[in-house]
Design a protein around this motif. Structure first.
Motif, PDB file in Angstrom:
ATOM      1  N   ASP A  44      -5.903   0.479  -5.971  1.00  0.00           N
ATOM      2  CA  ASP A  44      -7.222   0.940  -5.549  1.00  0.00           C
ATOM      3  C   ASP A  44      -7.196   2.468  -5.479  1.00  0.00           C
ATOM      4  O   ASP A  44      -6.335   3.060  -4.818  1.00  0.00           O
ATOM      5  CB  ASP A  44      -7.582   0.352  -4.190  1.00  0.00           C
ATOM      6  CG  ASP A  44      -9.012   0.669  -3.792  1.00  0.00           C
ATOM      7  OD1 ASP A  44      -9.229   1.826  -3.341  1.00  0.00           O
ATOM      8  OD2 ASP A  44      -9.870  -0.205  -3.924  1.00  0.00           O
ATOM      9  N   THR A  52       0.840  -1.197   0.000  1.00  0.00           N
ATOM     10  CA  THR A  52       0.000   0.000   0.000  1.00  0.00           C
ATOM     11  C   THR A  52       0.877   1.250   0.000  1.00  0.00           C
ATOM     12  O   THR A  52       1.897   1.306   0.689  1.00  0.00           O
ATOM     13  CB  THR A  52      -0.904   0.027   1.242  1.00  0.00           C
ATOM     14  OG1 THR A  52      -1.684  -1.174   1.282  1.00  0.00           O
ATOM     15  CG2 THR A  52      -1.816   1.242   1.229  1.00  0.00           C
ATOM     16  N   SER A  89      -7.806   3.614  -1.630  1.00  0.00           N
ATOM     17  CA  SER A  89      -6.972   3.142  -0.527  1.00  0.00           C
ATOM     18  C   SER A  89      -5.488   3.127  -0.837  1.00  0.00           C
ATOM     19  O   SER A  89      -4.658   3.106   0.071  1.00  0.00           O
ATOM     20  CB  SER A  89      -7.412   1.730  -0.134  1.00  0.00           C
ATOM     21  OG  SER A  89      -7.149   0.814  -1.201  1.00  0.00           O
TER      22      SER A  89
END
Length: 551
Positions: free
Chosen positions: A428, A398, A431
């Motif tokens: 994403d 992430t 996110s």
């Protein structure tokens, strides 16, 4: 008898000559040769010339020839038997002589400044025999000066300088006038000086022509230049004297008698927070009425909360103080700075320290303006790993970015497809989670470098960039392969146990400690007892993954 104008002028010239000669010794002058004079074989006694000393006033304006004087020999009895002859400078052309009487006249106007005297020779001849009765004699006619030339300033007009605030009596410059008249006779060439224009600021010494200051505390900043007119008059300045003039331009030169002064007690400047380091924030200038080195100054920040963030230097050409940024500005961290700045003269004259400090202070306030900045990632570079066996949709990692502005606008993410042309990965948008989008093959590409874009929701033009390096972890998904196609040749008389071929294998996979291969003959070849294969048990040569000997 009534005289005409011309005769009257002639009379005045003769009268002046008489008055001039009356003060001189009019003794008879005798000139004789050292050798005796001979005539008809007999020795004659020496004879003497007799004449008055000759002076002629210059600039005679009459129409008749001007009487100069009379030559006379004591041999001359007045019976006309003697003839006088004149030769030398100006004879016949300027001076003529009456051969009977010896009277000399000037036929032209004479200028003493052109020629001050003439040297001539005289002879007395017997009129019948035309032979000399006296030795030839030399005499001088001196041109008597009159005041016919005005004083002239040959070096004018003059320019000069004197420091401002000079005390009274300070010498400025000396002017000199010359007079072509005779300085040894009378007052015609005796000059005195006076000032016609330039008072009460300046004066001039009457005899020397030295110009001096006459007022104290003359201020260049009030008036920096004066035009003087100086007169030179001959005849010691008496009535009837001739005069000439010249101009003198006097410039007051600067001294450091003025401190710098800021026009304002405070300044304010607005600067965007995005301004790069070393950029100019502002230019301020303290006014100094002086010029040149006396107006040179230096600036420094003496106080305030921006000492480490800003600095100030001087522009040598304009004498401005230049404020520049030393560190990046951040509106969100600090919105304003206050600087206390001093300007001071670099060259101070100790004579004027009593006027006060040669420096001044001002306050500069710098307002930092907010700029809509692009999103900023939490890390400059993200490092992630994923197995090449990972399934599509596997989460790799992430990334995170935020809007540094006070508005803190939401951020949306995307992948710059110029860095992921095969679209191996997805992210994403909300996110920042990165997942696999395709099957990965470490043997095709072991590391993927991609760029992630973070875009402000409220201002899509503000885009931040993050960089992600994804390393693909290997799995054993490739069988060993022979390094090449082998073809062996053996002689028919080869001895048993002789090596006829060395073979090796490679594997595209990449275990940390290298590969270890095991070699064996296929079942079909194993039944052939003419050849055997020896497995080296991983004993490999450089650059080979495994090896075996064929016998």
């Amino acid at each position: 008898m009534k005289l005409g104008k011309v005769e009257f002028c002639h009379f005045l010239q003769i009268l002046a000559l008489f008055l001039c000669l009356s003060g001189m010794n009019q003794a008879e002058l005798s000139r004789s040769r050292s050798k005796p004079y001979f005539q008809s074989g007999r020795t004659r006694t020496k004879r003497s010339w007799v004449w008055n000393q000759f002076f002629v006033l210059e600039e005679y304006m009459g129409t008749d020839p001007l009487y100069v004087g009379k030559l006379h020999s004591d041999v001359d009895k007045g019976d006309g038997s003697i003839k006088y002859i004149l030769s030398g400078e100006g004879a016949s052309s300027i001076f003529i002589i009456d051969e009977n009487t010896g009277d000399i006249h000037a036929t032209k106007r004479l200028d003493r400044e052109e020629q001050a005297y003439y040297t001539l020779r005289a002879q007395a001849l017997d009129r019948l025999t035309n032979k000399p009765v006296e030795p030839e004699s030399e005499f001088v006619i001196k041109i008597q000066d009159i005041n016919d030339n005005e004083p002239k300033f040959l070096d004018g007009p003059y320019t000069a300088g004197v420091p401002e605030m000079s005390p009274v009596g300070t010498s400025v410059v000396q002017v000199t006038a010359t007079d072509a008249d005779d300085p040894t006779y009378g007052n015609s060439a005796r000059v005195v000086y006076s000032i016609l224009q330039g008072q009460p600021y300046f004066s001039v010494e009457p005899k020397t022509g030295v110009i001096k200051t006459a007022l104290p505390n003359m201020d260049r900043e009030a008036k920096d230049q004066y035009l003087l007119v100086i007169q030179a008059k001959d005849m010691v300045g008496q009535n009837g004297g001739l005069s000439g003039t010249t101009s003198v331009t006097v410039t007051l030169t600067d001294v450091n008698d003025n401190p710098p002064r800021f026009p304002r007690r405070s300044y304010q400047y607005n600067v965007p927070e995005s301004l790069p380091v070393a950029s100019v924030v502002a230019r301020i200038k303290a006014a100094d009425a002086d010029v040149g080195p006396n107006a040179e100054m230096e600036y420094k920040i003496v106080d305030g909360d921006g000492l480490g963030v800003f600095k100030i230097s001087v522009d040598k050409d304009t004498q401005e103080g230049i404020i520049t940024i030393q560190k990046e500005l951040d509106f969100e961290a600090k919105t304003s700075y206050t600087l206390r700045i001093e300007a001071a003269n670099m060259h101070v004259d100790p004579r004027f320290l009593s006027l006060g400090p040669f420096s001044d202070m001002t306050t500069v306030k710098i307002i930092v303006e907010d700029v809509d900045e692009p999103p900023v990632f939490t890390s400059r570079l993200y490092s992630m790993v994923v197995s090449e066996a990972a399934k599509v949709g596997t989460i790799i990692g992430t990334v995170a970015a935020h809007d540094p502005d006070a508005s803190n606008s939401p951020v949306r993410y995307s992948i710059d497809r110029n860095t992921d042309l095969e679209r191996y990965f997805n992210i994403d948008a909300n996110s920042g989670v990165i997942t696999t989008a395709k099957s990965l093959d470490r043997e095709t590409n072991a590391v993927h470098n991609i760029t992630v874009l973070a875009m402000e929701s409220q201002n899509p033009a503000q885009i931040g960039r993050g960089y992600v390096a994804i390393t693909i972890l290997d799995i054993n998904d490739n069988a060993p392969e022979f390094a090449m196609e082998y073809e062996a040749t053996v002689c028919e008389n080869a001895q048993p146990g002789q090596v006829i071929q060395k073979i090796s294998a490679i594997d595209k996979d990449d275990p940390p400690n290298g590969h270890q291969f095991y070699f064996s003959l296929t079942a079909e070849a194993a039944n052939n007892h003419n050849f055997t294969l020896q497995d080296n048990k991983g004993d490999v040569t450089p650059c080979l993954s495994g090896a075996a000997n064929l016998y």
